[in-house]
Design an enzyme around this catalytic site. Structure first.
Site, PDB file in Angstrom:
ATOM      1  N   ASP A  35       0.812  -1.216   0.000  1.00 16.92           N
ATOM      2  CA  ASP A  35       0.000   0.000   0.000  1.00 16.92           C
ATOM      3  C   ASP A  35       0.846   1.267   0.000  1.00 16.92           C
ATOM      4  O   ASP A  35       1.797   1.393   0.779  1.00 16.92           O
ATOM      5  CB  ASP A  35      -0.900  -0.025   1.244  1.00 16.92           C
ATOM      6  CG  ASP A  35      -2.137   0.826   1.103  1.00 16.92           C
ATOM      7  OD1 ASP A  35      -2.214   1.622   0.161  1.00 16.92           O
ATOM      8  OD2 ASP A  35      -3.034   0.685   1.946  1.00 16.92           O
ATOM      9  N   ASP A  36       0.486   2.215  -0.865  1.00 22.92           N
ATOM     10  CA  ASP A  36       1.137   3.540  -0.909  1.00 22.92           C
ATOM     11  C   ASP A  36       2.633   3.469  -1.216  1.00 22.92           C
ATOM     12  O   ASP A  36       3.386   4.387  -0.857  1.00 22.92           O
ATOM     13  CB  ASP A  36       0.940   4.290   0.417  1.00 22.92           C
ATOM     14  CG  ASP A  36      -0.444   4.921   0.533  1.00 22.92           C
ATOM     15  OD1 ASP A  36      -1.320   4.589  -0.286  1.00 22.92           O
ATOM     16  OD2 ASP A  36      -0.657   5.725   1.460  1.00 22.92           O
ATOM     17  N   CYS A  75      -6.648   4.836  -3.083  1.00 25.20           N
ATOM     18  CA  CYS A  75      -6.708   3.398  -2.800  1.00 25.20           C
ATOM     19  C   CYS A  75      -7.936   2.721  -3.397  1.00 25.20           C
ATOM     20  O   CYS A  75      -7.830   1.695  -4.068  1.00 25.20           O
ATOM     21  CB  CYS A  75      -6.699   3.163  -1.286  1.00 25.20           C
ATOM     22  SG  CYS A  75      -5.149   3.632  -0.474  1.00 25.20           S
ATOM     23  N   HIS A 129     -10.152  -1.666  -0.549  1.00 25.61           N
ATOM     24  CA  HIS A 129      -9.977  -0.477   0.278  1.00 25.61           C
ATOM     25  C   HIS A 129     -10.921  -0.482   1.478  1.00 25.61           C
ATOM     26  O   HIS A 129     -12.143  -0.621   1.332  1.00 25.61           O
ATOM     27  CB  HIS A 129     -10.248   0.762  -0.563  1.00 25.61           C
ATOM     28  CG  HIS A 129     -10.293   2.043   0.210  1.00 25.61           C
ATOM     29  ND1 HIS A 129      -9.210   2.526   0.905  1.00 25.61           N
ATOM     30  CD2 HIS A 129     -11.296   2.944   0.408  1.00 25.61           C
ATOM     31  CE1 HIS A 129      -9.537   3.673   1.479  1.00 25.61           C
ATOM     32  NE2 HIS A 129     -10.796   3.947   1.204  1.00 25.61           N
ATOM     33  N   ASP A 303      -0.265   0.196  -5.105  1.00 25.70           N
ATOM     34  CA  ASP A 303      -1.526   0.651  -5.696  1.00 25.70           C
ATOM     35  C   ASP A 303      -1.448   2.037  -6.321  1.00 25.70           C
ATOM     36  O   ASP A 303      -2.276   2.393  -7.157  1.00 25.70           O
ATOM     37  CB  ASP A 303      -2.679   0.557  -4.695  1.00 25.70           C
ATOM     38  CG  ASP A 303      -2.428   1.314  -3.391  1.00 25.70           C
ATOM     39  OD1 ASP A 303      -1.292   1.777  -3.171  1.00 25.70           O
ATOM     40  OD2 ASP A 303      -3.369   1.410  -2.580  1.00 25.70           O
ATOM     41  N   HIS A 304      -0.476   2.829  -5.952  1.00 22.85           N
ATOM     42  CA  HIS A 304      -0.238   4.150  -6.547  1.00 22.85           C
ATOM     43  C   HIS A 304       1.029   4.703  -5.920  1.00 22.85           C
ATOM     44  O   HIS A 304       1.618   4.097  -5.022  1.00 22.85           O
ATOM     45  CB  HIS A 304      -1.408   5.112  -6.306  1.00 22.85           C
ATOM     46  CG  HIS A 304      -1.952   5.050  -4.918  1.00 22.85           C
ATOM     47  ND1 HIS A 304      -1.225   5.412  -3.808  1.00 22.85           N
ATOM     48  CD2 HIS A 304      -3.150   4.623  -4.441  1.00 22.85           C
ATOM     49  CE1 HIS A 304      -1.939   5.227  -2.721  1.00 22.85           C
ATOM     50  NE2 HIS A 304      -3.118   4.733  -3.076  1.00 22.85           N
TER      51      HIS A 304
END
Length: 470
Positions: A35-36, A75, A129, A303-304
Site C-alpha cells: 500500500d502507498d 486506494c 480499500h 496501488d499508486h
C-alpha cells in the site's frame, strides 16, 4: 459413444482449447500488494537513500516494469480498477468514498474469475480499500487488523506529526505488527499441501500512514543524513488553476515547512518501506521453501505512488508522476527471464488479462486492459498502448514513454516532456509548438466517462477534488 465417454471427451477438449491449460498444470499465483509504495525502492531508483533488498531481489528474478502506472491515485478506485479489470471511466468509481459493489453488483473480480475456473482463492491484509472488502472474492480471508500505538512520549513529540501527515517510532517487535500477522497467514497457507491450484493474495499495509514502525527501521535512516526530494520553488507558477488546487500547496506542504518536519517525514516513509520490504522477504523465503516454489507466479504491485513535497504536494491524489508511478514486477516460471526490465508504459488494469492468460483462463471482452504476456516474452517489443490514470470524473493523465499529458474537467491542460524534464517542472500545456502532441495524446483519453457512483455519506473525501453530481 455413451454419455460418460462423451462427457470425458468434451472435458478433455475444453481443457486443451487454445488459451487454456489443464487444471492440474495451471500455475499458482502469489499476489502481493504493498500500500502507498511509490518508486522509492532500489530497483526503481526513486530515492537515493531507499533500501529494499528483498523487493529488489524479487524484481531481479523476473520482469520489472519501470513505467507502470495506477489507474487512479487513490486506494479505492485504484484497487477496484485492478481487481475488476475496468477503469474508473467505465465503472464510475473515481474516488475513495464511492462503494463499488452497489454500482457493480455483477462484477467478477480477479480472484472470483480464478475461483470460477477451479482455483482456491485465499488472502490476507489490504487488497480492497477499507470498509469495501469483498467476501465474495475469497474462499478464505483474514482481514487487516490493528497495529500497536506509539507511547505518549512519541505522540507528543513534535517530530512525529505534521498536520495530517502522521509518523512515529514504535518500541515493539515486528511480530506485533499487523503486516507481520498478515504475512504469517500467507506463510501458513504456503506450508500446507493444496489440492487445487491457488490464488493467494497478501496485502501489506505499510508504507501507508501512519508511518509507525519498529525503532530498528527508523534507526537505519538518520534524518540529518537524508536527501530531500527535489522541489522547484516556482513549480506551480505555470499550472492551470485546476492543477494548483490539486497540489494544495497551502495545506500539507506549508505545514511541513512550518513545523520543520520534512526530514523526519522522509525518514518515516523510508523506514516504513524498509519494514514492508522485510515482510516481503519473509513471504518469498517461505514460498521458496515450499513445495509450490516451482509452479507459482509472483506479482508485486503498489496501488499508486506518493508525493513527499514534489510539486509542493503530499500524499497521492494527483495526476503527476509521483502519485501515478508505482512498482510492478512479475515472475512467471517458464515465461519471464531473470533481470528483465520493461520500459513500456503499462497500467494496472492490465494485470487481470495478464494473469488470466498466464494461467490459461479465458479473457473477458469487457476488460479494459491489455495482457502483458507479449512484454513478458519480449520486454523491448513495440507496444502502442499508453498508460491512463484518472482522478475524479473527467480528470485524466495519459503517459507515454516520452510524454505526460493531463486534461482536467474544466478543459485546462498540462504537458511534460520526460526526455528533457523528468521532474515535470515545465508545463507545455499551452505552448503553441506542441499542439499536435497534445492532440495526439488527447485522442487516447476515454471516449465515455461513466457518471459518478454514489458517494458514501459517512466518509469525507481526501481526494482534493470536489464531488460532482451525476
Amino acid at each position: 459413444m455413451n454419455t460418460l465417454h462423451r462427457a470425458l471427451l468434451i472435458a478433455i477438449c475444453v481443457a486443451l482449447m487454445p488459451g487454456r491449460a489443464p487444471a492440474a498444470e495451471r500455475p499458482n499465483v502469489l499476489f502481493i500488494a504493498v500500500d502507498d509504495l511509490n518508486d522509492w525502492v532500489g530497483c526503481l531508483g526513486g530515492h537515493p537513500d531507499g533500501r529494499s533488498p528483498h523487493i529488489d531481489a524479487l524484481a531481479a528474478r523476473g520482469c520489472l516494469f519501470t513505467r507502470a502506472y495506477c489507474s487512479a491515485p487513490a486506494c479505492n478506485p485504484s484497487r477496484v480498477a485492478l481487481m475488476t479489470g475496468m477503469r474508473p471511466s467505465t465503472t464510475g468509481v473515481y474516488l475513495n468514498p464511492q462503494p463499488w459493489r452497489p454500482v457493480l453488483p455483477d462484477a467478477v473480480t480477479l480472484p472470483q474469475h480464478f475461483m470460477a475456473h477451479g482455483y482456491y482463492a485465499a488472502g490476507s491484509g489490504k487488497i480492497y480499500h477499507g470498509r469495501y472488502d469483498d467476501d465474495a472474492s475469497w474462499n478464505d480471508y483474514l482481514k487487516k487488523g490493528a497495529d500497536p500505538k506509539p507511547t505518549q512520549k512519541v505522540l507528543k513529540d513534535p517530530h512525529s506529526r505534521s498536520g495530517g501527515i502522521v509518523f512515529g517510532v514504535l518500541d515493539v517487535e515486528d511480530s506485533e505488527m499487523n503486516d507481520h500477522r498478515m504475512v504469517d497467514y500467507a506463510i501458513r497457507f504456503l506450508e500446507r499441501e493444496q489440492d487445487k491450484p491457488f490464488f493467494l493474495a497478501c496485502g501489506i499495509f505499510r508504507p501507508h500512514m501512519p508511518w509507525q514502525v519498529p525503532r530498528a527501521y527508523y534507526d537505519l535512516f538518520p534524518p540529518e543524513k537524508l536527501t530531500l526530494p527535489q522541489v522547484l520553488e516556482t513549480d506551480l507558477d505555470d499550472l492551470p488553476g485546476a492543477g494548483v488546487r490539486m497540489a494544495r500547496p497551502q495545506g500539507d506542504h506549508a505545514t511541513m515547512l512550518k513545523t520543520g518536519n520534512w526530514r523526519y517525514a522522509v525518514q518515516a516513509y523510508l523506514a516504513s518501506i524498509k519494514f514492508a520490504d522485510a515482510q516481503v522477504g519473509r513471504l518469498i523465503a517461505a514460498l521458496d521453501k515450499s513445495r509450490h516454489a516451482d509452479n507459482t507466479i509472483i506479482v508485486l504491485w503498489g496501488d499508486h505512488g506518493w508525493h513527499l513535497g514534489e510539486k509542493h504536494h503530499w500524499r497521492k491524489f494527483s495526476l503527476w508522476e509521483e502519485a501515478c508511478r508505482a512498482p510492478l514486477m512479475i515472475i512467471a516460471p517458464g515465461v519471464t527471464e531473470a533481470d528483465s526490465m520493461c520500459a513500456r508504459t503499462v497500467d494496472f488494469v492490465d494485470l487481470y488479462p495478464t494473469l488470466a492468460e498466464l494461467c490459461g483462463l479465458p479473457i473477458g471482452e469487457h476488460l479494459d486492459g491489455e495482457s502483458l504476456v507479449p512484454l513478458l516474452n519480449q520486454p523491448d517489443r513495440e507496444w502502442p498502448h499508453a498508460a491512463l490514470t484518472t482522478h475524479g470524473r473527467l480528470n485524466h493523465a495519459v503517459r507515454t514513454e516520452r510524454w505526460r499529458y493531463i486534461r482536467y474537467a474544466d478543459g485546462s491542460e498540462e504537458l511534460y516532456d520526460h526526455d528533457k524534464d523528468p521532474m515535470e517542472w515545465t508545463n507545455l500545456g499551452s505552448h503553441p509548438d506542441f499542439g499536435d502532441v497534445r492532440k495526439q495524446l488527447a485522442a487516447q483519453l476515454p471516449q465515455e466517462n461513466a457518471a459518478n457512483a454514489p458517494f458514501d455519506k459517512n466518509i469525507r473525501s481526501n481526494s482534493n477534488t470536489k464531488k460532482k453530481k451525476k
